[in-house]
Design a protein around this motif. Structure first.
Motif, PDB file in Angstrom:
ATOM      1  N   VAL A 377       0.853  -1.183   0.000  1.00  0.00           N
ATOM      2  CA  VAL A 377       0.000   0.000   0.000  1.00  0.00           C
ATOM      3  C   VAL A 377       0.894   1.239   0.000  1.00  0.00           C
ATOM      4  N   GLU A 378       0.351   2.343  -0.442  1.00  0.00           N
ATOM      5  CA  GLU A 378       1.093   3.591  -0.442  1.00  0.00           C
ATOM      6  C   GLU A 378       0.913   4.285   0.912  1.00  0.00           C
ATOM      7  N   PHE A 379       2.036   4.727   1.471  1.00  0.00           N
ATOM      8  CA  PHE A 379       1.938   5.476   2.716  1.00  0.00           C
ATOM      9  C   PHE A 379       2.376   6.907   2.455  1.00  0.00           C
ATOM     10  N   ASN A 380       1.730   7.832   3.147  1.00  0.00           N
ATOM     11  CA  ASN A 380       1.952   9.254   2.856  1.00  0.00           C
ATOM     12  C   ASN A 380       2.698  10.005   3.957  1.00  0.00           C
ATOM     13  N   ALA A 381       3.101   9.312   5.004  1.00  0.00           N
ATOM     14  CA  ALA A 381       3.873   9.972   6.068  1.00  0.00           C
ATOM     15  C   ALA A 381       4.743   8.949   6.777  1.00  0.00           C
ATOM     16  N   ILE A 382       5.948   9.386   7.151  1.00  0.00           N
ATOM     17  CA  ILE A 382       6.896   8.545   7.889  1.00  0.00           C
ATOM     18  C   ILE A 382       7.357   9.321   9.114  1.00  0.00           C
ATOM     19  N   GLN A 383       7.399   8.632  10.241  1.00  0.00           N
ATOM     20  CA  GLN A 383       7.895   9.260  11.462  1.00  0.00           C
ATOM     21  C   GLN A 383       8.753   8.262  12.217  1.00  0.00           C
ATOM     22  N   LEU A 384       9.952   8.672  12.631  1.00  0.00           N
ATOM     23  CA  LEU A 384      10.833   7.841  13.448  1.00  0.00           C
ATOM     24  C   LEU A 384      10.943   8.476  14.818  1.00  0.00           C
ATOM     25  N   LEU A 385      10.674   7.690  15.874  1.00  0.00           N
ATOM     26  CA  LEU A 385      10.725   8.194  17.241  1.00  0.00           C
ATOM     27  C   LEU A 385      11.775   7.432  18.032  1.00  0.00           C
ATOM     28  N   ASN A 386      12.424   8.125  18.970  1.00  0.00           N
ATOM     29  CA  ASN A 386      13.327   7.428  19.877  1.00  0.00           C
ATOM     30  C   ASN A 386      12.558   6.933  21.090  1.00  0.00           C
ATOM     31  N   ILE A 387      13.256   6.318  22.034  1.00  0.00           N
ATOM     32  CA  ILE A 387      12.602   5.700  23.179  1.00  0.00           C
ATOM     33  C   ILE A 387      11.883   6.730  24.041  1.00  0.00           C
ATOM     34  N   ALA A 388      12.312   8.002  23.982  1.00  0.00           N
ATOM     35  CA  ALA A 388      11.672   9.051  24.764  1.00  0.00           C
ATOM     36  C   ALA A 388      10.434   9.610  24.090  1.00  0.00           C
ATOM     37  N   GLY A 389      10.156   9.164  22.852  1.00  0.00           N
ATOM     38  CA  GLY A 389       9.000   9.657  22.126  1.00  0.00           C
ATOM     39  C   GLY A 389       9.286  10.882  21.283  1.00  0.00           C
ATOM     40  N   SER A 390      10.563  11.300  21.198  1.00  0.00           N
ATOM     41  CA  SER A 390      10.930  12.456  20.380  1.00  0.00           C
ATOM     42  C   SER A 390      11.120  12.037  18.925  1.00  0.00           C
ATOM     43  N   THR A 391      10.733  12.909  18.005  1.00  0.00           N
ATOM     44  CA  THR A 391      10.828  12.607  16.584  1.00  0.00           C
ATOM     45  C   THR A 391      12.260  12.808  16.087  1.00  0.00           C
TER      46      THR A 391
END
Length: 430
Positions: A377-391
């Motif tokens: 499927v096509e995805f329109n957003a990517i987000q990577l977070l660390n263990i603290a929840g920061s992007t």
């Protein structure tokens, strides 16, 4: 003439003494060894011998520098002579510097000794002296280079422990009691430094505390974490030790706990804001009692007994995995602190998927250099977070890969969004 020469030398020694005093034991010839990285956090009333041996063995026969702002040469014989028979390789030398001011901290001779060391130890005392003398100058740069470039072992006891987290209680306005902290989380005595001093692996977003045998410690530590979660809008973390307990962090993030349990109640505490969407305090404002309750689960704590063999541990690479300890929930309601038995956090807000899904595949996992994403499927957003929840800023390449080579080792969460769904993958970066 001899009398004049003596007076000149005496004057020169006094001039040096105004800035720092040096005590040296062992060889005067610097050596270079294959030192190993690590962090030793010690509780405060006295040295935990097994942890000290762990610390000195990391120097692999090298030179140890002790930094302090009061006292004298108490560590020299202890490190060089008393523990020598227990070490894999006896250390080459111990140099203690009692630093009296900023000029002493940034003296070129002192800085060179720090750069040449294979192990650096901070003594107890008043941590605001360390903050005042060592922060925002050449000594701060030298210490961070020692840890992150040379990758030597660093540690501290009591006040020396207090400054090692990226967040720290500076004690600028004196000590802090539970009562004061709970009644007003923005009282001047709740003096916190944030991400502006030492940068030590696995202690990012961590604030440390010691002397945890004292009941007037856990609530104030929780208040500091509440402030950090509120002011920085990020999950906050803490590590604390009872007075004769030590935490030794290996390069893989496993934090082993040393003490003499069960003969004595010696524990370390690994404290974190619960990994839910609403992790911040309900009420954290100036002049009012703190409320950080979240249905009694605001703060998740892993309490680990310290043993002479250091067999029990908690994994700082994921803040979930541990051995030999027990989970507790801490919460604060209108200034009243509560602790109850609990289970480990489940991080439900991240909706973590441990297995590949039929329409999206992310590999390899663990990852060293880059990850590949295959999707039906096509995805329109990517987000990577660390263990603290920061992007973390990342870029998807045309071949559907993401380069993660520059990231520190640890756990990350990759969130992929399409028009109809959001899927999250837990990634381990080696």
């Amino acid at each position: 003439m001899k009398k004049i020469t003596f007076l000149c030398l005496l004057s020169l020694q006094i001039s040096f003494a105004q800035n720092y005093t040096e005590y040296h034991t062992g060889s005067i010839t610097d050596v270079t060894t294959n030192q190993e990285p690590g962090v030793c956090l010690m509780g405060g009333a006295g040295e935990q011998e097994d942890a000290m041996i762990w610390f000195l063995n990391k120097a692999n026969g090298g030179d140890v520098v002790v930094l302090r702002a009061s006292g004298s040469d108490g560590y020299n014989d202890y490190f060089y002579t008393d523990l020598a028979a227990d070490l894999n390789t006896p250390i080459n030398s111990v140099t203690t510097f009692v630093i009296n001011n900023v000029d002493g901290a940034i003296d070129p001779y002192v800085l060179q000794k720090v750069a040449n060391a294979e192990a650096i130890w901070f003594a107890g005392g008043d941590q605001y002296d360390y903050v005042s003398y060592f922060k925002d100058n050449a000594m701060e740069d030298a210490l961070n280079a020692f840890v992150n470039t040379k990758q030597g072992v660093i540690g501290g006891l009591s006040a020396g422990l207090a400054i090692l987290g990226s967040n720290y209680f500076s004690a600028q306005y004196g000590t802090l009691s539970n009562a004061v902290a709970l009644s007003n989380p923005y009282h001047p005595r709740v003096a916190i430094g944030t991400n502006d001093f030492l940068d030590i692996p696995y202690l990012e977003n961590v604030i440390t505390d010691s002397h945890y045998d004292d009941p007037d410690r856990r609530a104030r530590h929780s208040v500091m974490m509440a402030r950090i979660a509120t002011d920085n809008t990020t999950r906050s973390f803490g590590i604390a030790c009872n007075e004769y307990t030590a935490v030794c962090v290996e390069p893989d993030g496993k934090a082993y706990v040393y003490g003499e349990y069960p003969a004595y109640d010696e524990f370390a505490y690994f404290v974190q804001a619960n990994c839910t969407t609403n992790f911040q305090p309900e009420t954290c404002v100036s002049g009012s009692p703190l409320t950080w309750d979240r249905n009694g689960e605001a703060i998740k704590v892993y309490k680990v007994p310290g043993t002479e063999s250091g067999v029990n541990y908690f994994d700082l690479s994921d803040w979930e995995t541990g051995s030999g300890g027990e989970w507790k929930d801490w919460s604060i309601d209108n200034g009243v602190f509560t602790s109850v038995e609990s289970i480990n956090p489940e991080c439900s807000s991240l909706a973590v998927q441990e297995v590949s899904l039929t329409n999206i595949r992310v590999y390899p996992n663990p990852v060293v250099e880059s990850i590949q994403i295959e999707s039906e499927v096509e995805f329109n957003a990517i987000q990577l977070l660390n263990i603290a929840g920061s992007t973390i800023s990342v870029k998807l390449q045309p071949d559907h890969t993401i380069n993660m080579s520059s990231l520190s080792s640890g756990v990350y969460f990759l969130r992929l969004k399409s028009d109809n769904m959001t899927q999250v993958f837990r990634l381990v970066k080696k």
